[in-house]
Write a protein that holds these residues in place. Structure first.
Motif, PDB file in Angstrom:
ATOM      1  N   ILE A  61      60.739  39.941   6.247  1.00 42.53           N
ATOM      2  CA  ILE A  61      60.198  38.562   6.285  1.00 42.53           C
ATOM      3  C   ILE A  61      59.442  38.764   4.697  1.00 42.53           C
ATOM      4  N   VAL A  62      59.508  37.400   4.087  1.00 43.95           N
ATOM      5  CA  VAL A  62      58.850  37.079   2.781  1.00 43.95           C
ATOM      6  C   VAL A  62      57.442  36.491   2.938  1.00 43.95           C
ATOM      7  N   LEU A  63      56.442  36.699   2.340  1.00 41.31           N
ATOM      8  CA  LEU A  63      55.132  36.362   2.289  1.00 41.31           C
ATOM      9  C   LEU A  63      55.011  35.733   0.861  1.00 41.31           C
ATOM     10  N   GLY A  64      54.337  34.575   0.530  1.00 35.60           N
ATOM     11  CA  GLY A  64      53.576  34.206  -0.750  1.00 35.60           C
ATOM     12  C   GLY A  64      52.164  34.651  -0.477  1.00 35.60           C
ATOM     13  N   GLY A  65      51.344  33.818  -0.417  1.00 35.47           N
ATOM     14  CA  GLY A  65      49.816  33.884  -0.453  1.00 35.47           C
ATOM     15  C   GLY A  65      49.281  34.237   0.826  1.00 35.47           C
ATOM     16  N   GLY A  66      50.199  34.261   2.003  1.00 26.50           N
ATOM     17  CA  GLY A  66      49.602  34.544   3.233  1.00 26.50           C
ATOM     18  C   GLY A  66      48.776  33.627   3.873  1.00 26.50           C
ATOM     19  N   THR A  67      48.888  32.336   3.425  1.00 28.37           N
ATOM     20  CA  THR A  67      47.465  31.310   3.771  1.00 28.37           C
ATOM     21  C   THR A  67      48.051  30.396   4.925  1.00 28.37           C
ATOM     22  N   ASN A  68      49.236  30.716   5.587  1.00 28.24           N
ATOM     23  CA  ASN A  68      49.549  29.711   6.615  1.00 28.24           C
ATOM     24  C   ASN A  68      50.188  30.565   7.732  1.00 28.24           C
ATOM     25  N   VAL A  69      49.776  31.961   7.913  1.00 25.44           N
ATOM     26  CA  VAL A  69      50.402  32.926   8.721  1.00 25.44           C
ATOM     27  C   VAL A  69      49.557  33.396   9.536  1.00 25.44           C
ATOM     28  N   GLY A 126      47.968  29.446  -1.746  1.00 22.56           N
ATOM     29  CA  GLY A 126      49.407  29.995  -1.849  1.00 22.56           C
ATOM     30  C   GLY A 126      50.198  29.931  -2.861  1.00 22.56           C
ATOM     31  N   THR A 127      51.481  29.802  -2.511  1.00 22.59           N
ATOM     32  CA  THR A 127      52.598  29.838  -3.788  1.00 22.59           C
ATOM     33  C   THR A 127      53.404  28.675  -3.543  1.00 22.59           C
ATOM     34  N   VAL A 128      54.192  28.664  -4.631  1.00 24.01           N
ATOM     35  CA  VAL A 128      55.293  27.712  -4.748  1.00 24.01           C
ATOM     36  C   VAL A 128      56.214  27.636  -3.384  1.00 24.01           C
ATOM     37  N   ALA A 136      54.320  21.412   1.567  1.00 16.47           N
ATOM     38  CA  ALA A 136      52.819  21.457   1.561  1.00 16.47           C
ATOM     39  C   ALA A 136      52.369  20.185   0.846  1.00 16.47           C
ATOM     40  N   GLY A 137      51.198  19.565   1.336  1.00 16.27           N
ATOM     41  CA  GLY A 137      50.659  18.439   0.676  1.00 16.27           C
ATOM     42  C   GLY A 137      49.613  17.806   1.525  1.00 16.27           C
ATOM     43  N   LEU A 138      49.365  16.869   0.947  1.00 16.21           N
ATOM     44  CA  LEU A 138      48.070  16.055   1.736  1.00 16.21           C
ATOM     45  C   LEU A 138      48.508  14.664   2.257  1.00 16.21           C
ATOM     46  N   ILE A 184      66.002  32.475   1.169  1.00 23.35           N
ATOM     47  CA  ILE A 184      64.742  33.104   0.515  1.00 23.35           C
ATOM     48  C   ILE A 184      64.650  32.106  -0.659  1.00 23.35           C
ATOM     49  N   ILE A 185      63.681  31.370  -0.820  1.00 24.95           N
ATOM     50  CA  ILE A 185      63.264  30.325  -1.957  1.00 24.95           C
ATOM     51  C   ILE A 185      63.122  31.293  -3.045  1.00 24.95           C
ATOM     52  N   LEU A 186      63.780  31.291  -4.315  1.00 27.59           N
ATOM     53  CA  LEU A 186      63.775  32.007  -5.483  1.00 27.59           C
ATOM     54  C   LEU A 186      62.762  31.157  -6.549  1.00 27.59           C
ATOM     55  N   ALA A 210      37.459  15.172  -0.840  1.00 26.46           N
ATOM     56  CA  ALA A 210      37.847  14.753   0.642  1.00 26.46           C
ATOM     57  C   ALA A 210      38.086  16.179   1.336  1.00 26.46           C
ATOM     58  N   ARG A 211      38.078  17.288   1.103  1.00 26.24           N
ATOM     59  CA  ARG A 211      38.369  18.460   1.615  1.00 26.24           C
ATOM     60  C   ARG A 211      36.884  19.061   1.925  1.00 26.24           C
ATOM     61  N   LYS A 212      35.858  18.679   1.708  1.00 26.12           N
ATOM     62  CA  LYS A 212      34.402  19.149   1.787  1.00 26.12           C
ATOM     63  C   LYS A 212      34.210  19.366   3.241  1.00 26.12           C
TER      64      LYS A 212
HETATM   65  C1  LIG Z   1      41.805  26.571   3.495  1.00 24.26           C
HETATM   66  C2  LIG Z   1      43.240  26.235   3.807  1.00 24.26           C
HETATM   67  C3  LIG Z   1      43.566  24.886   3.410  1.00 24.26           C
HETATM   68  C4  LIG Z   1      44.742  24.435   3.446  1.00 24.26           C
HETATM   69  N1  LIG Z   1      45.214  23.257   3.255  1.00 24.26           N
HETATM   70  C5  LIG Z   1      46.646  22.857   3.267  1.00 24.26           C
HETATM   71  C6  LIG Z   1      46.741  21.600   3.082  1.00 24.26           C
HETATM   72  O1  LIG Z   1      46.179  20.794   2.598  1.00 24.26           O
HETATM   73  N2  LIG Z   1      48.115  20.974   3.186  1.00 24.26           N
HETATM   74  C7  LIG Z   1      49.245  21.971   3.322  1.00 24.26           C
HETATM   75  O2  LIG Z   1      50.277  21.486   3.454  1.00 24.26           O
HETATM   76  N3  LIG Z   1      48.779  23.170   3.766  1.00 24.26           N
HETATM   77  C8  LIG Z   1      47.558  23.624   3.596  1.00 24.26           C
HETATM   78  N4  LIG Z   1      47.026  25.051   3.943  1.00 24.26           N
HETATM   79  C9  LIG Z   1      48.335  25.858   4.680  1.00 24.26           C
HETATM   80  C10 LIG Z   1      48.848  26.757   3.341  1.00 24.26           C
HETATM   81  O3  LIG Z   1      48.086  26.830   2.298  1.00 24.26           O
HETATM   82  C11 LIG Z   1      50.174  26.092   2.901  1.00 24.26           C
HETATM   83  O4  LIG Z   1      51.096  26.011   3.860  1.00 24.26           O
HETATM   84  C12 LIG Z   1      50.904  26.892   1.747  1.00 24.26           C
HETATM   85  O5  LIG Z   1      51.977  26.558   1.223  1.00 24.26           O
HETATM   86  C13 LIG Z   1      51.571  28.380   2.360  1.00 24.26           C
HETATM   87  O6  LIG Z   1      51.910  29.177   1.061  1.00 24.26           O
HETATM   88  P1  LIG Z   1      52.128  30.579   1.132  1.00 24.26           P
HETATM   89  O7  LIG Z   1      52.527  31.010  -0.080  1.00 24.26           O
HETATM   90  O8  LIG Z   1      50.547  31.260   1.523  1.00 24.26           O
HETATM   91  O9  LIG Z   1      52.901  30.986   2.222  1.00 24.26           O
HETATM   92  P2  LIG Z   1      52.746  32.040   3.263  1.00 24.26           P
HETATM   93  O10 LIG Z   1      51.577  31.749   4.127  1.00 24.26           O
HETATM   94  O11 LIG Z   1      52.900  33.567   2.778  1.00 24.26           O
HETATM   95  O12 LIG Z   1      54.176  31.824   4.288  1.00 24.26           O
HETATM   96  C14 LIG Z   1      54.085  30.922   5.089  1.00 24.26           C
HETATM   97  C15 LIG Z   1      55.660  30.552   5.530  1.00 24.26           C
HETATM   98  O13 LIG Z   1      56.494  30.256   4.528  1.00 24.26           O
HETATM   99  C16 LIG Z   1      57.643  31.514   4.392  1.00 24.26           C
HETATM  100  N5  LIG Z   1      57.816  31.691   2.856  1.00 24.26           N
HETATM  101  C17 LIG Z   1      56.764  31.971   1.960  1.00 24.26           C
HETATM  102  N6  LIG Z   1      57.567  32.144   0.866  1.00 24.26           N
HETATM  103  C18 LIG Z   1      59.012  32.115   1.162  1.00 24.26           C
HETATM  104  C19 LIG Z   1      59.918  32.129   0.091  1.00 24.26           C
HETATM  105  N7  LIG Z   1      59.953  32.295  -1.114  1.00 24.26           N
HETATM  106  N8  LIG Z   1      61.146  32.067   0.818  1.00 24.26           N
HETATM  107  C20 LIG Z   1      61.175  31.490   2.028  1.00 24.26           C
HETATM  108  N9  LIG Z   1      60.325  31.283   2.917  1.00 24.26           N
HETATM  109  C21 LIG Z   1      58.956  31.553   2.333  1.00 24.26           C
HETATM  110  C22 LIG Z   1      56.869  32.532   4.947  1.00 24.26           C
HETATM  111  O14 LIG Z   1      57.980  33.378   5.396  1.00 24.26           O
HETATM  112  C23 LIG Z   1      56.292  32.141   6.198  1.00 24.26           C
HETATM  113  O15 LIG Z   1      56.962  31.818   7.083  1.00 24.26           O
HETATM  114  C24 LIG Z   1      46.019  25.518   3.975  1.00 24.26           C
HETATM  115  C25 LIG Z   1      45.475  26.877   4.078  1.00 24.26           C
HETATM  116  C26 LIG Z   1      44.037  27.208   4.032  1.00 24.26           C
HETATM  117  C27 LIG Z   1      44.042  28.552   4.241  1.00 24.26           C
END
Ligand SMILES: Cc1cc2nc3c(=O)[nH]c(=O)nc-3n(C[C@H](O)[C@H](O)[C@H](O)COP(=O)(O)OP(=O)(O)OC[C@H]3O[C@@H](n4cnc5c(N)ncnc54)[C@H](O)[C@@H]3O)c2cc1C
Length: 323
Positions: A61-69, A126-128, A136-138, A184-186, A210-212
């Motif tokens: 599994i690939v992770l970017g910032g781990g902010t949605n897992v 997180g990452t691109v 991702a977005g608003l 896998i997104i490059l 707006a995120r306060k």
């Molecule tokens: C405080 C907070 C606020 C947030 N606000 C928002 C918001 O306003 N809007 C919003 O949309 N999200 C929001 N999020 C959620 C999160 O930030 C986004 O979903 C973000 O885009 C996840 O990116 P990441 O790199 O951390 O992904 P990860 O958490 O690392 O991974 C998420 C998923 O993406 C997959 N993935 C990651 N990288 C790749 C790759 N290169 N190729 C294929 N798959 C991949 C992983 O396998 C996993 O399934 C928020 C999170 C937090 C903690």
């Protein structure tokens, strides 16, 4: 030392680790160990590791910032690859970013170059790669999702490199083609618009403001559930006929998950170290020592309560890893 580990090290070098705790790589600070672990610092390394795990038939599994897992307490019985490549190229209104580029960095760099479009993403961690994966977005913001700006996405599909057009990415609300396959997104290429730095900075302030009401200072994976999509307006009108927000929901085409959870009386509901945020009910926060199991139980409780009270089935936005 296992044969697999030795082979991984032979192919990928000493950066490969085993039994690496994953909690520290997630914003939730939850999760057991990865059996094998590697940080890919360039697209070349990412392609290489994908080839190697494919040959060894290892789950990965690939992770970017781990902010949605949410990572399971038992961790992940395969290879976890953190994508941390950081190459960004801006030429006119065209922006190419590798998957591991930090989203906040990308937003700031495009504004510095006098481009506009990415402002709504300013506070999305997180990452691109993660952002393109989940679009991702608003919500309620013009062109507020990253997919709106995509021109093409380069992916690794098994042992092939494939280029997808925006249409092929099939972006939707918190959805994309990538959520339904193993690509896998490059990198991704976007086309933004020429803007004005001062106006962009103003927009950024507005979106940050707006995120306060969101618990940014607590460990969490962001919103747990997607908003409920209204398909039958009459049904929703009948369910919530005396609610003052009803017209707004109908106009948006969504009932916010946070509103439903709040309305179900679940703010501050706590199981173990996992708590429904007092600030924003669609966040579960780790108030200390939370286990993935606590979170799973709390998610299940919320879903059951919302279903019982409103006949609405919430769907998770957070991605489960290792379950
Ligand atoms: C405080 C907070 C606020 C947030 N606000 C928002 C918001 O306003 N809007 C919003 O949309 N999200 C929001 N999020 C959620 C999160 O930030 C986004 O979903 C973000 O885009 C996840 O990116 P990441 O790199 O951390 O992904 P990860 O958490 O690392 O991974 C998420 C998923 O993406 C997959 N993935 C990651 N990288 C790749 C790759 N290169 N190729 C294929 N798959 C991949 C992983 O396998 C996993 O399934 C928020 C999170 C937090 C903690």
């Amino acid at each position: 030392m296992s044969d697999i580990f030795t082979q991984l090290q032979e192919n990928l070098g000493s950066g490969v680790k085993t039994a690496e705790p994953l909690a520290g790589y997630t914003n939730f600070k939850i999760g057991g160990p990865a059996k094998y672990f590697f940080v890919a610092q360039s697209t070349k390394e990412l392609i290489k590791v994908i080839q190697v795990v494919d040959e060894l038939k290892l789950p990965f599994i690939v992770l970017g910032g781990g902010t949605n897992v949410l990572v399971a307490d038992a961790g992940f019985q395969g290879m976890v690859v953190i994508v941390k490549n950081n190459h960004l190229l801006i030429s006119g209104t065209k922006v190419m970013a590798e998957a591991g580029v930090n989203l906040g960095y990308l937003v700031q760099k495009t504004i510095d170059q006098g481009l506009t479009g990415f402002e709504p993403l300013v506070a999305v961690p997180g990452t691109v790669g993660g952002a393109v994966y989940g679009n991702a977005g608003l919500p309620q913001t013009p062109r507020g999702f990253i997919g709106e700006w995509v021109k093409k996405v380069d992916v690794c599909r098994g042992d092939k490199l494939v280029r997808l057009s925006k249409e092929e990415c099939n972006f939707g609300y918190r959805d994309s083609f990538f959520k339904h396959n193993n690509d896998i997104i490059l990198s991704a290429t976007f086309v933004l618009e020429k803007g004005n730095k001062e106006q962009s900075q103003e927009l950024i302030k507005k979106y940050a403001e707006a995120r306060k009401n969101q618990p940014y200072n607590m460990p969490s994976p962001g919103c747990i559930f997607t908003n409920f999509k209204i398909t039958e307006a009459e049904e929703v009108k009948a369910k919530f006929k005396n609610e003052k927000n009803l017209d707004e929901f109908i106009a948006r085409g969504q009932v916010p998950a946070s509103w439903l959870i709040d309305k179900a009386g679940l703010k501050s509901k706590t199981i173990g170290g996992a708590q429904v945020s007092e600030k924003h009910a669609n966040y579960i926060v780790n108030i200390g020592g939370a286990k993935a199991e606590d979170v799973v139980m709390l998610i299940s409780f919320i879903k059951q309560q919302v279903r019982d009270k409103f006949g609405i089935q919430l769907q998770e936005e957070v991605r489960y890893i290792g379950f």
